[in-house]
Design a protein around this motif. Structure first.
Motif, PDB file in Angstrom:
ATOM      1  N   PHE A 135       1.526  59.357 -31.761  1.00 16.63           N
ATOM      2  CA  PHE A 135       1.573  58.430 -32.892  1.00 16.63           C
ATOM      3  C   PHE A 135       0.178  57.978 -33.352  1.00 16.63           C
ATOM      4  O   PHE A 135       0.071  57.111 -34.212  1.00 16.63           O
ATOM      5  CB  PHE A 135       2.451  57.216 -32.550  1.00 16.63           C
ATOM      6  CG  PHE A 135       3.910  57.547 -32.577  1.00 16.63           C
ATOM      7  CD1 PHE A 135       4.661  57.352 -33.727  1.00 16.63           C
ATOM      8  CD2 PHE A 135       4.527  58.101 -31.468  1.00 16.63           C
ATOM      9  CE1 PHE A 135       6.007  57.679 -33.762  1.00 16.63           C
ATOM     10  CE2 PHE A 135       5.866  58.433 -31.489  1.00 16.63           C
ATOM     11  CZ  PHE A 135       6.616  58.225 -32.639  1.00 16.63           C
ATOM     12  N   VAL A 136      -0.846  58.607 -32.792  1.00 18.52           N
ATOM     13  CA  VAL A 136      -2.241  58.313 -33.143  1.00 18.52           C
ATOM     14  C   VAL A 136      -2.452  56.788 -33.189  1.00 18.52           C
ATOM     15  O   VAL A 136      -2.905  56.229 -34.173  1.00 18.52           O
ATOM     16  CB  VAL A 136      -2.644  58.973 -34.486  1.00 18.52           C
ATOM     17  CG1 VAL A 136      -4.151  58.915 -34.675  1.00 18.52           C
ATOM     18  CG2 VAL A 136      -2.153  60.405 -34.571  1.00 18.52           C
ATOM     19  N   VAL A 137      -2.084  56.138 -32.103  1.00 21.18           N
ATOM     20  CA  VAL A 137      -2.127  54.683 -32.050  1.00 21.18           C
ATOM     21  C   VAL A 137      -3.544  54.128 -32.142  1.00 21.18           C
ATOM     22  O   VAL A 137      -3.803  53.245 -32.957  1.00 21.18           O
ATOM     23  CB  VAL A 137      -1.401  54.144 -30.795  1.00 21.18           C
ATOM     24  CG1 VAL A 137      -1.613  52.650 -30.644  1.00 21.18           C
ATOM     25  CG2 VAL A 137       0.090  54.462 -30.867  1.00 21.18           C
ATOM     26  N   PRO A 138      -4.497  54.614 -31.356  1.00 20.74           N
ATOM     27  CA  PRO A 138      -5.805  53.955 -31.371  1.00 20.74           C
ATOM     28  C   PRO A 138      -6.541  54.134 -32.693  1.00 20.74           C
ATOM     29  O   PRO A 138      -6.469  55.178 -33.324  1.00 20.74           O
ATOM     30  CB  PRO A 138      -6.588  54.658 -30.256  1.00 20.74           C
ATOM     31  CG  PRO A 138      -5.597  55.378 -29.449  1.00 20.74           C
ATOM     32  CD  PRO A 138      -4.436  55.672 -30.340  1.00 20.74           C
ATOM     33  N   GLN A 139      -7.234  53.110 -33.075  1.00 20.01           N
ATOM     34  CA  GLN A 139      -8.158  53.207 -34.189  1.00 20.01           C
ATOM     35  C   GLN A 139      -9.551  53.082 -33.575  1.00 20.01           C
ATOM     36  O   GLN A 139     -10.176  54.079 -33.293  1.00 20.01           O
ATOM     37  CB  GLN A 139      -7.883  52.144 -35.244  1.00 20.01           C
ATOM     38  CG  GLN A 139      -8.604  52.414 -36.549  1.00 20.01           C
ATOM     39  CD  GLN A 139      -8.007  51.623 -37.695  1.00 20.01           C
ATOM     40  OE1 GLN A 139      -6.800  51.502 -37.826  1.00 20.01           O
ATOM     41  NE2 GLN A 139      -8.878  51.091 -38.517  1.00 20.01           N
ATOM     42  N   CYS A 140     -10.008  51.879 -33.287  1.00 19.09           N
ATOM     43  CA  CYS A 140     -11.291  51.779 -32.574  1.00 19.09           C
ATOM     44  C   CYS A 140     -11.073  52.073 -31.090  1.00 19.09           C
ATOM     45  O   CYS A 140     -11.948  52.579 -30.417  1.00 19.09           O
ATOM     46  CB  CYS A 140     -11.946  50.425 -32.787  1.00 19.09           C
ATOM     47  SG  CYS A 140     -11.379  49.087 -31.699  1.00 19.09           S
ATOM     48  N   GLY A 141      -9.883  51.722 -30.568  1.00 19.38           N
ATOM     49  CA  GLY A 141      -9.507  52.051 -29.202  1.00 19.38           C
ATOM     50  C   GLY A 141      -9.820  51.014 -28.146  1.00 19.38           C
ATOM     51  O   GLY A 141      -9.382  51.147 -27.011  1.00 19.38           O
ATOM     52  N   TYR A 142     -10.576  49.986 -28.488  1.00 21.03           N
ATOM     53  CA  TYR A 142     -11.037  49.054 -27.463  1.00 21.03           C
ATOM     54  C   TYR A 142      -9.890  48.387 -26.715  1.00 21.03           C
ATOM     55  O   TYR A 142      -9.917  48.282 -25.487  1.00 21.03           O
ATOM     56  CB  TYR A 142     -11.962  47.985 -28.057  1.00 21.03           C
ATOM     57  CG  TYR A 142     -12.701  47.254 -26.970  1.00 21.03           C
ATOM     58  CD1 TYR A 142     -13.847  47.794 -26.407  1.00 21.03           C
ATOM     59  CD2 TYR A 142     -12.229  46.056 -26.468  1.00 21.03           C
ATOM     60  CE1 TYR A 142     -14.512  47.149 -25.384  1.00 21.03           C
ATOM     61  CE2 TYR A 142     -12.894  45.396 -25.440  1.00 21.03           C
ATOM     62  CZ  TYR A 142     -14.029  45.953 -24.905  1.00 21.03           C
ATOM     63  OH  TYR A 142     -14.672  45.312 -23.884  1.00 21.03           O
ATOM     64  N   CYS A 143      -8.869  47.955 -27.416  1.00 23.66           N
ATOM     65  CA  CYS A 143      -7.770  47.206 -26.791  1.00 23.66           C
ATOM     66  C   CYS A 143      -6.720  48.109 -26.160  1.00 23.66           C
ATOM     67  O   CYS A 143      -5.810  47.621 -25.495  1.00 23.66           O
ATOM     68  CB  CYS A 143      -7.098  46.312 -27.827  1.00 23.66           C
ATOM     69  SG  CYS A 143      -6.165  47.241 -29.083  1.00 23.66           S
ATOM     70  N   GLN A 144      -6.821  49.400 -26.376  1.00 25.31           N
ATOM     71  CA  GLN A 144      -5.709  50.284 -26.060  1.00 25.31           C
ATOM     72  C   GLN A 144      -5.380  50.404 -24.585  1.00 25.31           C
ATOM     73  O   GLN A 144      -4.216  50.571 -24.232  1.00 25.31           O
ATOM     74  CB  GLN A 144      -5.939  51.658 -26.685  1.00 25.31           C
ATOM     75  CG  GLN A 144      -5.965  51.617 -28.210  1.00 25.31           C
ATOM     76  CD  GLN A 144      -4.741  50.955 -28.818  1.00 25.31           C
ATOM     77  OE1 GLN A 144      -3.606  51.305 -28.496  1.00 25.31           O
ATOM     78  NE2 GLN A 144      -4.967  50.006 -29.701  1.00 25.31           N
TER      79      GLN A 144
END
Length: 153
Positions: free
Chosen positions: A93-102
Motif C-alpha cells: 500500500f506504499v504506506v511510508p512517505q518520509c518513513g520516520y514514524c513507520q
C-alpha cells in the motif's frame, strides 16, 4: 548504574544503565538497535513503539528498570526479512512517505492484530490514533491493516 539482563528480540543482552534510563536509549545507544525512533520523548507520538510481552509500549517513557523479565520486540525482531504480514502490507500500500514514524506504526499495528486478528475499522482507528504521522498517511495505514485482517486465517 545498575546491571540488567534484558530479552530483546529473543536474545539476552546484559546492559548497564541508570534505572530511570528510558528503554529507547538502551535499545539505541547501549544495544545498538537503531530501528526504534525518538519522536517526542513524552509518549505522545508513537515513533518509539516496541512490544513488551506482545503489547505495544512507548519505549521513550518506559524505564529500563520496569522491563524486568519481559520480552522486548523491536522492529528488527518483528521478522528477519520483512516478511511479517503488516510489513508486506506496508509495502503493498506504499504506506511510508518520509518513513520516520513507520516503525512505530508497524509495531502498533502488529500488536493490534496479534491481540485482535479481526478488528473493525473503528477498532483500528482507535488503536492507531496515538501514533502520529506528520505526512498524513493515515488512510494508507488503515488500508494496509484492513488488508491483513481481512485475509483468511
Amino acid at each position: 548504574m545498575a546491571k540488567y539482563s534484558i530479552n530483546i528480540n529473543g536474545q539476552t543482552h546484559d546492559v548497564e544503565a541508570m534505572e530511570d534510563m528510558p528503554l529507547l536509549w538502551v535499545l539505541r545507544d547501549v544495544v545498538g538497535l537503531k530501528g526504534t525512533k525518538f519522536g517526542c520523548g513524552k509518549a505522545l507520538c508513537g515513533a518509539c513503539t516496541v512490544h513488551l510481552n506482545d503489547n505495544a509500549v512507548r519505549s521513550c517513557s518506559l524505564p529500563v528498570s520496569a522491563v524486568g523479565e519481559g520480552r522486548i520486540t523491536t522492529i528488527e525482531g518483528l521478522s528477519k526479512e520483512g516478511e511479517h504480514p503488516i510489513q508486506q502490507a506496508w509495502e503493498k500500500f506504499v504506506v511510508p512517505q518520509c518513513g520516520y514514524c513507520q516503525t512505530g506504526q508497524i509495531m502498533n499495528a502488529a500488536a493490534l492484530i496479534k491481540r485482535n486478528p479481526q478488528p473493525s475499522e473503528q477498532e483500528i482507528e482507535q488503536s492507531m490514533q496515538g501514533n502520529l504521522c506528520r505526512c498524513g498517511t493515515y488512510n494508507r495505514i488503515k488500508a494496509a491493516i484492513i488488508s491483513v485482517t481481512s485475509q483468511p486465517k
